[in-house]
Design a protein around this motif. Structure first.
Motif, PDB file in Angstrom:
ATOM      1  N   ARG A   1      85.164  -9.302 107.346  1.00 27.41           N
ATOM      2  CA  ARG A   1      83.940  -9.289 106.532  1.00 27.41           C
ATOM      3  C   ARG A   1      83.880  -7.963 105.789  1.00 27.41           C
ATOM      4  O   ARG A   1      84.640  -7.036 106.092  1.00 27.41           O
ATOM      5  CB  ARG A   1      82.699  -9.448 107.409  1.00 27.41           C
ATOM      6  CG  ARG A   1      82.418  -8.228 108.283  1.00 27.41           C
ATOM      7  CD  ARG A   1      81.180  -8.396 109.128  1.00 27.41           C
ATOM      8  NE  ARG A   1      80.920  -7.162 109.883  1.00 27.41           N
ATOM      9  CZ  ARG A   1      80.050  -7.081 110.855  1.00 27.41           C
ATOM     10  NH1 ARG A   1      79.349  -8.146 111.238  1.00 27.41           N
ATOM     11  NH2 ARG A   1      79.861  -5.937 111.484  1.00 27.41           N
TER      12      ARG A   1
ATOM     13  N   CYS B   1      83.563 -19.440 109.128  1.00 25.99           N
ATOM     14  CA  CYS B   1      84.431 -18.667 108.249  1.00 25.99           C
ATOM     15  C   CYS B   1      85.070 -19.562 107.198  1.00 25.99           C
ATOM     16  O   CYS B   1      85.123 -20.778 107.341  1.00 25.99           O
ATOM     17  CB  CYS B   1      85.505 -17.943 109.051  1.00 25.99           C
ATOM     18  SG  CYS B   1      86.587 -19.018 110.004  1.00 25.99           S
TER      19      CYS B   1
ATOM     20  N   GLU C   1      87.518 -15.224 106.099  1.00 26.74           N
ATOM     21  CA  GLU C   1      86.343 -14.396 105.836  1.00 26.74           C
ATOM     22  C   GLU C   1      85.135 -14.980 106.556  1.00 26.74           C
ATOM     23  O   GLU C   1      84.844 -16.175 106.439  1.00 26.74           O
ATOM     24  CB  GLU C   1      86.069 -14.316 104.337  1.00 26.74           C
ATOM     25  CG  GLU C   1      84.906 -13.405 104.012  1.00 26.74           C
ATOM     26  CD  GLU C   1      84.668 -13.236 102.522  1.00 26.74           C
ATOM     27  OE1 GLU C   1      83.806 -12.399 102.170  1.00 26.74           O
ATOM     28  OE2 GLU C   1      85.330 -13.916 101.711  1.00 26.74           O
TER      29      GLU C   1
END
Length: 138
Positions: A15, A65, A91
């Motif tokens: 992140r 994610c 991510e």
């Protein structure tokens, strides 16, 4: 190593730091082994590698994610059996960690610190692969 390998999958979950925009990598602490690792786990029957990787991230970190590039597959021996774990960059898109039976802590760290904290040397190149694949600076 003999026999069919145990197949597993996981992610290098990352992140952006809200304060300065730098990349942070999520590591999980497994009290059973007292180690720091990347979120990963064995495939369930009928599950694809990517499905398993995303499920394990959610189960171990509490985060959803968005998968990115496939990074690498590591090979090692666990409990006397060959094991292969395929990883993706992913991510974090939301969620909150809650302590569970497998993971008691998570740490969000800059790539160099995450690489240093990992307990298993075979996981360290995955951090470098994420940085390279995503163009993320250290």
């Amino acid at each position: 190593m003999t026999g069919e390998p145990v197949r597993a999958a996981g992610c290098v979950l990352w992140r952006r730091n809200k304060d300065d925009g730098t990349v942070e990598i999520c590591l999980v602490h497994r009290p059973r082994y007292d180690d720091w690792s990347l979120p990963k786990g064995k495939l369930k029957q009928g599950e694809s590698l990517l499905e398993a990787a995303l499920r394990e991230v959610l189960e171990e970190t509490g985060h959803t994610c968005a998968p990115g590039p496939r990074l690498a597959t590591t090979h090692y021996t666990a409990k006397g059996r060959p094991k292969e774990v395929t990883y993706w960059s992913a991510e974090a898109t939301g969620g909150t960690f809650t302590r569970n039976k497998e993971v008691d802590r998570v740490a969000w760290l800059p790539p160099d610190q995450a690489e240093s904290r990992l307990s298993h040397p075979q996981d360290r190149p995955l951090i470098r692969a994420l940085v390279t694949a995503s163009g993320q600076g250290r």
